[in-house]
Design an enzyme around this catalytic site. Sequence first.
Site, mmCIF file in Angstrom:
data_model
loop_
_atom_site.group_PDB
_atom_site.id
_atom_site.type_symbol
_atom_site.label_atom_id
_atom_site.label_comp_id
_atom_site.label_asym_id
_atom_site.label_seq_id
_atom_site.Cartn_x
_atom_site.Cartn_y
_atom_site.Cartn_z
ATOM 1 N N HIS A 17 0.841 -1.205 0.000
ATOM 2 C CA HIS A 17 0.000 0.000 0.000
ATOM 3 C C HIS A 17 0.874 1.253 0.000
ATOM 4 O O HIS A 17 0.616 2.206 -0.727
ATOM 5 C CB HIS A 17 -0.876 0.045 1.258
ATOM 6 C CG HIS A 17 -1.921 -1.028 1.355
ATOM 7 N ND1 HIS A 17 -2.090 -1.810 2.472
ATOM 8 C CD2 HIS A 17 -2.861 -1.439 0.477
ATOM 9 C CE1 HIS A 17 -3.093 -2.652 2.280
ATOM 10 N NE2 HIS A 17 -3.573 -2.454 1.084
ATOM 11 N N LYS A 41 -16.423 -6.804 6.139
ATOM 12 C CA LYS A 41 -15.197 -7.367 6.719
ATOM 13 C C LYS A 41 -15.229 -7.148 8.230
ATOM 14 O O LYS A 41 -15.815 -6.186 8.705
ATOM 15 C CB LYS A 41 -13.951 -6.685 6.133
ATOM 16 C CG LYS A 41 -13.667 -7.077 4.681
ATOM 17 C CD LYS A 41 -12.338 -6.524 4.183
ATOM 18 C CE LYS A 41 -12.021 -7.012 2.773
ATOM 19 N NZ LYS A 41 -10.754 -6.448 2.257
ATOM 20 N N ARG A 90 -2.081 -5.873 -8.518
ATOM 21 C CA ARG A 90 -0.998 -6.780 -8.129
ATOM 22 C C ARG A 90 -0.794 -7.891 -9.140
ATOM 23 O O ARG A 90 0.314 -8.318 -9.411
ATOM 24 C CB ARG A 90 -1.295 -7.390 -6.755
ATOM 25 C CG ARG A 90 -1.204 -6.403 -5.622
ATOM 26 C CD ARG A 90 -1.809 -6.963 -4.378
ATOM 27 N NE ARG A 90 -3.235 -7.249 -4.589
ATOM 28 C CZ ARG A 90 -4.019 -7.833 -3.717
ATOM 29 N NH1 ARG A 90 -3.528 -8.257 -2.584
ATOM 30 N NH2 ARG A 90 -5.297 -8.033 -3.986
ATOM 31 N N SER A 128 -3.188 -7.758 3.132
ATOM 32 C CA SER A 128 -3.286 -7.566 4.583
ATOM 33 C C SER A 128 -3.591 -8.893 5.278
ATOM 34 O O SER A 128 -3.130 -9.131 6.394
ATOM 35 C CB SER A 128 -4.373 -6.546 4.904
ATOM 36 O OG SER A 128 -4.040 -5.312 4.338
HETATM 37 N N1 COA Z 1 -0.361 -4.045 -1.602
HETATM 38 C C1 COA Z 1 -0.724 -4.959 -0.703
HETATM 39 N N2 COA Z 1 -1.987 -5.403 -0.538
HETATM 40 C C2 COA Z 1 -2.914 -4.876 -1.347
HETATM 41 C C3 COA Z 1 -2.620 -3.918 -2.313
HETATM 42 C C4 COA Z 1 -1.273 -3.499 -2.436
HETATM 43 N N3 COA Z 1 -0.884 -2.605 -3.334
HETATM 44 N N4 COA Z 1 -3.755 -3.609 -2.952
HETATM 45 C C5 COA Z 1 -4.729 -4.339 -2.392
HETATM 46 N N5 COA Z 1 -4.224 -5.104 -1.426
HETATM 47 C C6 COA Z 1 -4.943 -6.078 -0.606
HETATM 48 C C7 COA Z 1 -5.542 -5.473 0.624
HETATM 49 O O1 COA Z 1 -4.611 -5.487 1.693
HETATM 50 C C8 COA Z 1 -6.716 -6.379 0.888
HETATM 51 O O2 COA Z 1 -6.273 -7.519 1.563
HETATM 52 P P1 COA Z 1 -7.237 -8.444 2.432
HETATM 53 O O3 COA Z 1 -8.485 -8.704 1.650
HETATM 54 O O4 COA Z 1 -6.388 -9.623 2.601
HETATM 55 O O5 COA Z 1 -7.517 -7.710 3.706
HETATM 56 C C9 COA Z 1 -7.162 -6.795 -0.487
HETATM 57 O O6 COA Z 1 -6.051 -6.582 -1.328
HETATM 58 C C10 COA Z 1 -8.350 -6.034 -0.955
HETATM 59 O O7 COA Z 1 -8.047 -4.662 -1.107
HETATM 60 P P2 COA Z 1 -8.709 -3.405 -0.334
HETATM 61 O O8 COA Z 1 -8.255 -2.240 -1.120
HETATM 62 O O9 COA Z 1 -8.372 -3.385 1.065
HETATM 63 O O10 COA Z 1 -10.214 -3.556 -0.243
HETATM 64 P P3 COA Z 1 -11.308 -3.964 -1.238
HETATM 65 O O11 COA Z 1 -10.755 -4.302 -2.567
HETATM 66 O O12 COA Z 1 -12.123 -4.970 -0.550
HETATM 67 O O13 COA Z 1 -12.174 -2.640 -1.331
HETATM 68 C C11 COA Z 1 -12.809 -0.499 -2.052
HETATM 69 C C12 COA Z 1 -11.864 -1.662 -2.157
HETATM 70 C C13 COA Z 1 -12.681 0.204 -0.722
HETATM 71 C C14 COA Z 1 -12.297 0.436 -3.118
HETATM 72 C C15 COA Z 1 -14.268 -0.911 -2.351
HETATM 73 O O14 COA Z 1 -14.681 -1.931 -1.477
HETATM 74 C C16 COA Z 1 -15.217 0.259 -2.226
HETATM 75 O O15 COA Z 1 -15.150 1.189 -2.991
HETATM 76 N N6 COA Z 1 -16.104 0.211 -1.259
HETATM 77 C C17 COA Z 1 -17.045 1.293 -0.974
HETATM 78 C C18 COA Z 1 -18.450 0.904 -1.381
HETATM 79 C C19 COA Z 1 -18.668 1.137 -2.840
HETATM 80 O O16 COA Z 1 -18.536 2.232 -3.338
HETATM 81 N N7 COA Z 1 -19.013 0.060 -3.529
HETATM 82 C C20 COA Z 1 -19.251 0.086 -4.936
HETATM 83 C C21 COA Z 1 -17.976 -0.128 -5.671
HETATM 84 S S1 COA Z 1 -18.327 -0.349 -7.373
#
Ligand code: COA
Length: 158
Positions: A17, A41, A90, A128
Amino acid sequence: MKTAVYPGSFDPVTLGHLDIIERSSRIVDELVVGVLNNSSKNPLFSMEERVNMLKEVTSHLSNVRIESFDGLLVDFAVRCHANVVVRGLRAITDFEYELQMSQTNRIMCPKLDTIFLTTDLKYAYLSSSIVREMAHYGGDISAFVPAAIIERVLEKFI
Ligand code: COA
């Protein structure tokens, strides 16, 4: 003024990150790291802990601020006056989900574009949950998270 948001759960923030935060902060004028209060989560760290860890590890970046948010990313981006969302890719497995998310966001908010940075190869495997699992079994997490937060992650499993 180009403002971007970089959203995620950051439970906890990893070196992967941080790599994306540092690189994208060089592209935009202002970067808002949005820490999602994600109801689907069950986070290890409270919102306050996640925000504080991010503040600490990004304190050297003057154009980065950390905010928490609930609800839709597009609404958060509008509140931040951001026109760009930053996401890290990734591996190819991230692509389908990210494409769907960026297209949905653009339908809801046509002025909002998503830019993708390819994650540094060193961190392509990282997430994570891998950090949490390693810490749970007492593994060495120094290659995965910023030095400043290692103890805080390990303490969660004592
Ligand atoms: N390095 C290391 N780990 C990374 C990474 C990086 N560059 N990029 C992503 N990850 C990992 C995260 O640590 C996370 O790990 P985990 O699932 O093991 O805890 C996983 O990849 C998922 O990434 P994260 O960015 O934490 O969350 P997400 O992909 O679940 O959510 C949001 C992303 C917040 C952008 C999305 O859920 C969101 O926009 N939510 C708001 C509601 C919304 O608008 N929904 C409609 C969307 S169309």
